[in-house]
Design a protein around this motif. Structure first.
Motif, PDB file in Angstrom:
ATOM      1  N   VAL A 188       0.845  -1.202   0.000  1.00 10.56           N
ATOM      2  CA  VAL A 188       0.000   0.000   0.000  1.00 10.56           C
ATOM      3  C   VAL A 188       0.876   1.246   0.000  1.00 10.56           C
ATOM      4  O   VAL A 188       0.660   2.182  -0.784  1.00 10.56           O
ATOM      5  N   ARG A 189       1.892   1.254   0.856  1.00  6.45           N
ATOM      6  CA  ARG A 189       2.776   2.418   0.921  1.00  6.45           C
ATOM      7  C   ARG A 189       3.459   2.663  -0.423  1.00  6.45           C
ATOM      8  O   ARG A 189       3.549   3.804  -0.890  1.00  6.45           O
ATOM      9  N   GLU A 190       3.950   1.613  -1.049  1.00  7.15           N
ATOM     10  CA  GLU A 190       4.611   1.752  -2.356  1.00  7.15           C
ATOM     11  C   GLU A 190       3.672   2.380  -3.387  1.00  7.15           C
ATOM     12  O   GLU A 190       4.079   3.238  -4.172  1.00  7.15           O
ATOM     13  N   LYS A 191       2.425   1.944  -3.378  1.00 10.69           N
ATOM     14  CA  LYS A 191       1.478   2.383  -4.410  1.00 10.69           C
ATOM     15  C   LYS A 191       0.931   3.783  -4.150  1.00 10.69           C
ATOM     16  O   LYS A 191       0.351   4.394  -5.059  1.00 10.69           O
ATOM     17  N   LEU A 192       1.093   4.283  -2.929  1.00  8.51           N
ATOM     18  CA  LEU A 192       0.625   5.631  -2.627  1.00  8.51           C
ATOM     19  C   LEU A 192       1.722   6.684  -2.779  1.00  8.51           C
ATOM     20  O   LEU A 192       1.517   7.854  -2.473  1.00  8.51           O
ATOM     21  N   ILE A 193       2.886   6.272  -3.273  1.00 12.55           N
ATOM     22  CA  ILE A 193       3.966   7.226  -3.525  1.00 12.55           C
ATOM     23  C   ILE A 193       3.720   7.938  -4.850  1.00 12.55           C
ATOM     24  O   ILE A 193       3.486   7.290  -5.883  1.00 12.55           O
ATOM     25  N   ASP A 194       3.731   9.263  -4.832  1.00 14.73           N
ATOM     26  CA  ASP A 194       3.460  10.037  -6.047  1.00 14.73           C
ATOM     27  C   ASP A 194       4.732  10.237  -6.875  1.00 14.73           C
ATOM     28  O   ASP A 194       5.800   9.725  -6.530  1.00 14.73           O
ATOM     29  N   LYS A 195       4.604  10.973  -7.961  1.00 20.48           N
ATOM     30  CA  LYS A 195       5.728  11.148  -8.888  1.00 20.48           C
ATOM     31  C   LYS A 195       6.892  11.921  -8.263  1.00 20.48           C
ATOM     32  O   LYS A 195       8.008  11.915  -8.789  1.00 20.48           O
ATOM     33  N   ASN A 196       6.617  12.597  -7.139  1.00 23.82           N
ATOM     34  CA  ASN A 196       7.676  13.325  -6.437  1.00 23.82           C
ATOM     35  C   ASN A 196       8.352  12.482  -5.354  1.00 23.82           C
ATOM     36  O   ASN A 196       9.190  12.976  -4.610  1.00 23.82           O
ATOM     37  N   GLY A 197       7.936  11.213  -5.269  1.00 22.09           N
ATOM     38  CA  GLY A 197       8.538  10.319  -4.296  1.00 22.09           C
ATOM     39  C   GLY A 197       7.981  10.439  -2.894  1.00 22.09           C
ATOM     40  O   GLY A 197       8.561   9.929  -1.942  1.00 22.09           O
ATOM     41  N   GLN A 198       6.826  11.131  -2.768  1.00 21.41           N
ATOM     42  CA  GLN A 198       6.201  11.324  -1.459  1.00 21.41           C
ATOM     43  C   GLN A 198       4.951  10.456  -1.330  1.00 21.41           C
ATOM     44  O   GLN A 198       4.214  10.273  -2.296  1.00 21.41           O
ATOM     45  N   VAL A 199       4.727   9.934  -0.125  1.00 21.77           N
ATOM     46  CA  VAL A 199       3.485   9.206   0.128  1.00 21.77           C
ATOM     47  C   VAL A 199       2.347  10.209   0.209  1.00 21.77           C
ATOM     48  O   VAL A 199       2.388  11.150   1.007  1.00 21.77           O
ATOM     49  N   ARG A 200       1.342  10.021  -0.623  1.00 23.13           N
ATOM     50  CA  ARG A 200       0.186  10.928  -0.644  1.00 23.13           C
ATOM     51  C   ARG A 200      -1.071  10.112  -0.349  1.00 23.13           C
ATOM     52  O   ARG A 200      -1.418   9.195  -1.088  1.00 23.13           O
ATOM     53  N   GLY A 201      -1.713  10.460   0.755  1.00 21.35           N
ATOM     54  CA  GLY A 201      -2.873   9.702   1.208  1.00 21.35           C
ATOM     55  C   GLY A 201      -2.674   9.297   2.651  1.00 21.35           C
ATOM     56  O   GLY A 201      -1.766   9.785   3.333  1.00 21.35           O
ATOM     57  N   ARG A 202      -3.539   8.395   3.125  1.00 19.37           N
ATOM     58  CA  ARG A 202      -3.421   7.911   4.497  1.00 19.37           C
ATOM     59  C   ARG A 202      -3.433   6.393   4.497  1.00 19.37           C
ATOM     60  O   ARG A 202      -4.266   5.775   3.810  1.00 19.37           O
ATOM     61  N   ILE A 203      -2.534   5.827   5.276  1.00 19.56           N
ATOM     62  CA  ILE A 203      -2.444   4.374   5.391  1.00 19.56           C
ATOM     63  C   ILE A 203      -2.628   4.012   6.857  1.00 19.56           C
ATOM     64  O   ILE A 203      -1.862   4.455   7.714  1.00 19.56           O
ATOM     65  N   ILE A 204      -3.647   3.214   7.120  1.00 15.45           N
ATOM     66  CA  ILE A 204      -3.961   2.821   8.491  1.00 15.45           C
ATOM     67  C   ILE A 204      -3.935   1.297   8.560  1.00 15.45           C
ATOM     68  O   ILE A 204      -4.717   0.622   7.883  1.00 15.45           O
ATOM     69  N   ALA A 205      -3.009   0.764   9.338  1.00 12.67           N
ATOM     70  CA  ALA A 205      -2.896  -0.677   9.535  1.00 12.67           C
ATOM     71  C   ALA A 205      -3.450  -1.029  10.911  1.00 12.67           C
ATOM     72  O   ALA A 205      -3.184  -0.325  11.885  1.00 12.67           O
TER      73      ALA A 205
END
Length: 220
Positions: A70-87
């Motif tokens: 999930v973290r890998e797929k939420l990384i944008d083109k600038n290399g930043q995680v965009r969104g929220r990940i709750i485990a």
């Protein structure tokens, strides 16, 4: 209580199969925490589940391999995680950067309060559940425990999923399976069963991908 020869042979066979499993070897080489990662990677490739900007909840997340994806797929083109990940899991999980981890039963008020604080009134775009019970070897009992987890995950979705959200859950074909699929169809407009390549042929598991709540107002 002595362990039977049959059980010892079964355990040895499992260990040998696990050691020689190509997905186990690959997951170690690629830095993932479990072989199950390849199930989600395939599901995501075919179903387009994850992208930057989403709010994603991973139920039963430990040891964290699905959360890693999930973290890998939420990384944008600038290399930043965009969104929220709750485990979320009742078991402990080693930290993953940019991930909120809530340990405890998601039905407990303390956990629900933590989740509410993170969501801040927002709904969840994707709910993932790779939850499975501790297996006893008694088919009927294991099926009942698995079904209960599926039902709890569905209740979580009704409470938290966005109207056009996606719910992915592991289910086992057997007693109660068809009834659970029917329960999903009452809640979602689209329900499909998928069997990723990394899911062992001998396993009765499938992944149910459900989309679009029929009555989103009921989850408000």
């Amino acid at each position: 209580m002595p362990v039977s020869n049959k059980k010892l042979r079964s355990n040895r066979a499992w260990i040998e199969r696990h050691i020689n499993d190509p997905y186990v070897k690959r997951s170690k080489a690629e830095g993932y925490r479990a072989r199950s990662v390849y199930k989600l990677l395939e599901l995501n490739e075919k179903e387009h589940l994850l992208k930057p900007g989403l709010t994603v909840v991973d139920l039963g997340s430990a040891p964290g391999s699905w959360t890693q994806v999930v973290r890998e797929k939420l990384i944008d083109k600038n290399g930043q995680v965009r969104g929220r990940i709750i485990a979320m899991d009742i078991l402990p999980m080693d930290p993953i950067e940019d991930v909120y981890f809530l340990q405890g039963d998601f039905r407990e008020q303390s956990v629900a309060d933590q989740l509410a604080a993170i969501l801040n009134g927002d709904k969840v775009d994707v709910v993932l559940s790779d939850m499975a019970p501790n297996l006893s070897g008694i088919a009927a009992a294991d099926a009942a425990r698995s079904l209960l987890l599926n039902e709890l995950a569905l209740e979580f979705c009704v409470d938290h999923l966005a109207p056009h959200g996606v719910f992915v859950t592991k289910a086992f074909q057997g007693s109660g399976y068809s009834q659970y699929v029917e329960a999903l169809k009452k809640v979602f407009r689209k329900v499909a069963a998928k069997k990723p390549a990394a899911s062992r042929d001998t396993s009765a598991e499938v992944y149910l991908v459900s989309r679009e709540l029929k009555n989103p107002g009921l989850s408000q």
